[in-house]
Design an enzyme around this catalytic site. Sequence first.
Site, PDB file in Angstrom:
ATOM      1  N   GLY A  75      60.118   1.938  36.024  1.00  0.00           N
ATOM      2  CA  GLY A  75      60.622   3.545  36.514  1.00  0.00           C
ATOM      3  C   GLY A  75      62.254   3.369  36.384  1.00  0.00           C
ATOM      4  O   GLY A  75      63.043   3.324  37.161  1.00  0.00           O
ATOM      5  N   VAL A  76      62.593   4.545  35.103  1.00  0.00           N
ATOM      6  CA  VAL A  76      64.555   4.447  34.968  1.00  0.00           C
ATOM      7  C   VAL A  76      64.836   5.977  35.329  1.00  0.00           C
ATOM      8  O   VAL A  76      65.903   5.950  34.386  1.00  0.00           O
ATOM      9  CB  VAL A  76      65.138   3.788  34.628  1.00  0.00           C
ATOM     10  CG1 VAL A  76      64.541   2.453  34.858  1.00  0.00           C
ATOM     11  CG2 VAL A  76      64.643   3.862  32.908  1.00  0.00           C
TER      12      VAL A  76
ATOM     13  N   VAL B 102      66.444   7.839  40.332  1.00  0.00           N
ATOM     14  CA  VAL B 102      66.346   6.957  41.000  1.00  0.00           C
ATOM     15  C   VAL B 102      66.534   5.604  40.575  1.00  0.00           C
ATOM     16  O   VAL B 102      67.454   4.745  40.585  1.00  0.00           O
ATOM     17  CB  VAL B 102      65.481   7.084  42.564  1.00  0.00           C
ATOM     18  CG1 VAL B 102      65.622   6.034  43.209  1.00  0.00           C
ATOM     19  CG2 VAL B 102      64.712   8.087  43.020  1.00  0.00           C
TER      20      VAL B 102
ATOM     21  N   LYS C 163      55.194  19.366  56.728  1.00  0.00           N
ATOM     22  CA  LYS C 163      55.401  19.939  55.019  1.00  0.00           C
ATOM     23  C   LYS C 163      54.459  21.683  55.172  1.00  0.00           C
ATOM     24  O   LYS C 163      53.878  21.865  55.647  1.00  0.00           O
ATOM     25  CB  LYS C 163      54.017  19.113  54.809  1.00  0.00           C
ATOM     26  CG  LYS C 163      54.505  18.627  53.143  1.00  0.00           C
ATOM     27  CD  LYS C 163      55.805  17.825  53.316  1.00  0.00           C
ATOM     28  CE  LYS C 163      55.676  17.299  51.641  1.00  0.00           C
ATOM     29  NZ  LYS C 163      56.876  16.794  51.154  1.00  0.00           N
TER      30      LYS C 163
HETATM   31  P1  NAD Z   1      61.885  10.540  38.276  1.00  0.00           P
HETATM   32  O1  NAD Z   1      60.604  11.614  37.829  1.00  0.00           O
HETATM   33  O2  NAD Z   1      62.862  10.693  37.806  1.00  0.00           O
HETATM   34  O3  NAD Z   1      61.524   9.598  37.456  1.00  0.00           O
HETATM   35  C1  NAD Z   1      59.921   8.643  37.189  1.00  0.00           C
HETATM   36  C2  NAD Z   1      60.432   7.598  36.324  1.00  0.00           C
HETATM   37  O4  NAD Z   1      59.226   6.350  36.164  1.00  0.00           O
HETATM   38  C3  NAD Z   1      60.387   8.638  35.013  1.00  0.00           C
HETATM   39  O5  NAD Z   1      61.175   8.163  34.283  1.00  0.00           O
HETATM   40  C4  NAD Z   1      59.011   8.293  34.762  1.00  0.00           C
HETATM   41  O6  NAD Z   1      59.048   8.518  32.380  1.00  0.00           O
HETATM   42  C5  NAD Z   1      58.588   7.349  34.697  1.00  0.00           C
HETATM   43  N1  NAD Z   1      57.084   6.339  35.337  1.00  0.00           N
HETATM   44  C6  NAD Z   1      56.465   7.015  35.272  1.00  0.00           C
HETATM   45  N2  NAD Z   1      55.422   6.230  35.196  1.00  0.00           N
HETATM   46  C7  NAD Z   1      55.817   5.185  35.004  1.00  0.00           C
HETATM   47  C8  NAD Z   1      54.355   4.300  34.054  1.00  0.00           C
HETATM   48  N3  NAD Z   1      53.355   3.532  35.302  1.00  0.00           N
HETATM   49  N4  NAD Z   1      55.285   3.016  33.961  1.00  0.00           N
HETATM   50  C9  NAD Z   1      56.779   3.008  34.356  1.00  0.00           C
HETATM   51  N5  NAD Z   1      57.464   3.886  33.770  1.00  0.00           N
HETATM   52  C10 NAD Z   1      56.886   4.955  34.767  1.00  0.00           C
HETATM   53  O7  NAD Z   1      61.676  10.487  40.195  1.00  0.00           O
HETATM   54  P2  NAD Z   1      62.561   9.823  41.101  1.00  0.00           P
HETATM   55  O8  NAD Z   1      63.148  10.865  41.241  1.00  0.00           O
HETATM   56  O9  NAD Z   1      63.696   8.698  40.170  1.00  0.00           O
HETATM   57  O10 NAD Z   1      61.270   9.034  42.160  1.00  0.00           O
HETATM   58  C11 NAD Z   1      61.650   7.988  41.377  1.00  0.00           C
HETATM   59  C12 NAD Z   1      60.014   7.310  42.845  1.00  0.00           C
HETATM   60  O11 NAD Z   1      60.511   7.538  43.890  1.00  0.00           O
HETATM   61  C13 NAD Z   1      58.670   8.512  43.258  1.00  0.00           C
HETATM   62  O12 NAD Z   1      57.337   7.433  43.572  1.00  0.00           O
HETATM   63  C14 NAD Z   1      59.223   8.975  44.091  1.00  0.00           C
HETATM   64  O13 NAD Z   1      57.732  10.099  44.543  1.00  0.00           O
HETATM   65  C15 NAD Z   1      59.914   8.672  44.571  1.00  0.00           C
HETATM   66  N6  NAD Z   1      61.161   8.852  46.039  1.00  0.00           N
HETATM   67  C16 NAD Z   1      61.711   9.607  45.125  1.00  0.00           C
HETATM   68  C17 NAD Z   1      63.272  10.195  45.633  1.00  0.00           C
HETATM   69  C18 NAD Z   1      64.153  10.678  45.465  1.00  0.00           C
HETATM   70  O14 NAD Z   1      64.983  11.395  45.813  1.00  0.00           O
HETATM   71  N7  NAD Z   1      63.850  11.176  44.768  1.00  0.00           N
HETATM   72  C19 NAD Z   1      63.073   9.567  47.432  1.00  0.00           C
HETATM   73  C20 NAD Z   1      61.804   8.938  47.714  1.00  0.00           C
HETATM   74  C21 NAD Z   1      61.073   8.580  47.098  1.00  0.00           C
END
Ligand code: NAD
Length: 344
Positions: free
Chosen positions: A177-178, A181, A81
Amino acid sequence: MNGYLSRMEEQGFEELIMIHDSSCGLKGAIAIHSTVRGPALGGTRMWAYPSEQEAIDDLMHLARGMSYKSAAADLPVGGGKGLIIGDPNRDKCKELFQSYGRYVAKLNGRFYTGKDMGVDEEDLTCMRGESDCVIGGESVGSPSPFTAYGVWKGIRACAEEVYGSPELEGKTVAVQGVGSVGEVLCRHLAGEGASLIITDIDRNKLDILREELGAKVVDPDDIYSQQCHIFAPCAAGGVVNEHTLPLLKCDIIAGAANNIYKSQDMARALAEKGILYAPDYVINAGGLIFVEMIRRGIADEEKVKTETARIEERLKELFRRAKAEKLLPGAVADIIAEEKLQLR
Ligand code: NAD
């Protein structure tokens, strides 16, 4: 810097490189946890941590996590990292990222990096001008759909373990969370005939999914107490804790969020409550699989999906071993990763 060498020894770190360039004000670090399986891979973040110690502690924690995640996904890379210390809204300049890119280049292919918190495409372009070991850019596409695909497959493995069949038709999944992902995950689940309960702090996203997929929408605080088969956290980490645990009415927790619970006590408490937990770094590896296949120049959509779909089998094997050895799934995931990293 007290204790860092001992921690490197205890946790099997190979290198912790502190970097400083007074010509552009660059201060940062690169942690290489393991190159046993291949070059270290991990994003670079820019963040203004409250203290240097917190910055380096977090960097090491994240680098080690990357080794475990890559090993769990059977990828030919290790974990690392990178960190640039500073406020991404205030302290960015081209020279800073160019200088950082030169430090990456000096590692001669031992460390490959991409985007993480606080670093955007433009920053990556500056870094890429200095090193071939910087992955990403606008043409590359998003890893999120592959993460969602892997989480869906992982949920099927959990369903098979708990209900004897991977089929999700007629099952209710509560998705927290929509975002990038969560939304794609909802589409896979609905496509298989699952009923959805969804929440997000951003209401706009919810209305679309309610209309298109017939999802039931609940307030963010109410997602924990929904009667459902599967709870899929896809927002922040730490959402399973002493406050939310008593509310949960699900059989399975399986989602994309990292560090869904933060203490091992919570892992035991879930098992005592009869809830199956899919270890986060095993189920959410689809995006990493995509990035790593880009690194090797072999990432076409079908190949990434085929590789990502193996998460289903991997989790089934993990649950079998957990049962046989009377261990928690998270502990078995760590053991399997440590075996592959030759840390055991
Ligand atoms: P994102 O920011 O696109 O989506 C997260 C969603 O969660 C947003 O729509 C946000 O408004 C919502 N949110 C935040 N706090 C909330 C709460 N308290 N209650 C309800 N909704 C809430 O993020 P993402 O890329 O979709 O990633 C989602 C999770 O998965 C994160 O924890 C990220 O670290 C993990 N992750 C993502 C990836 C990836 O490829 N994007 C890979 C591994 C892990």
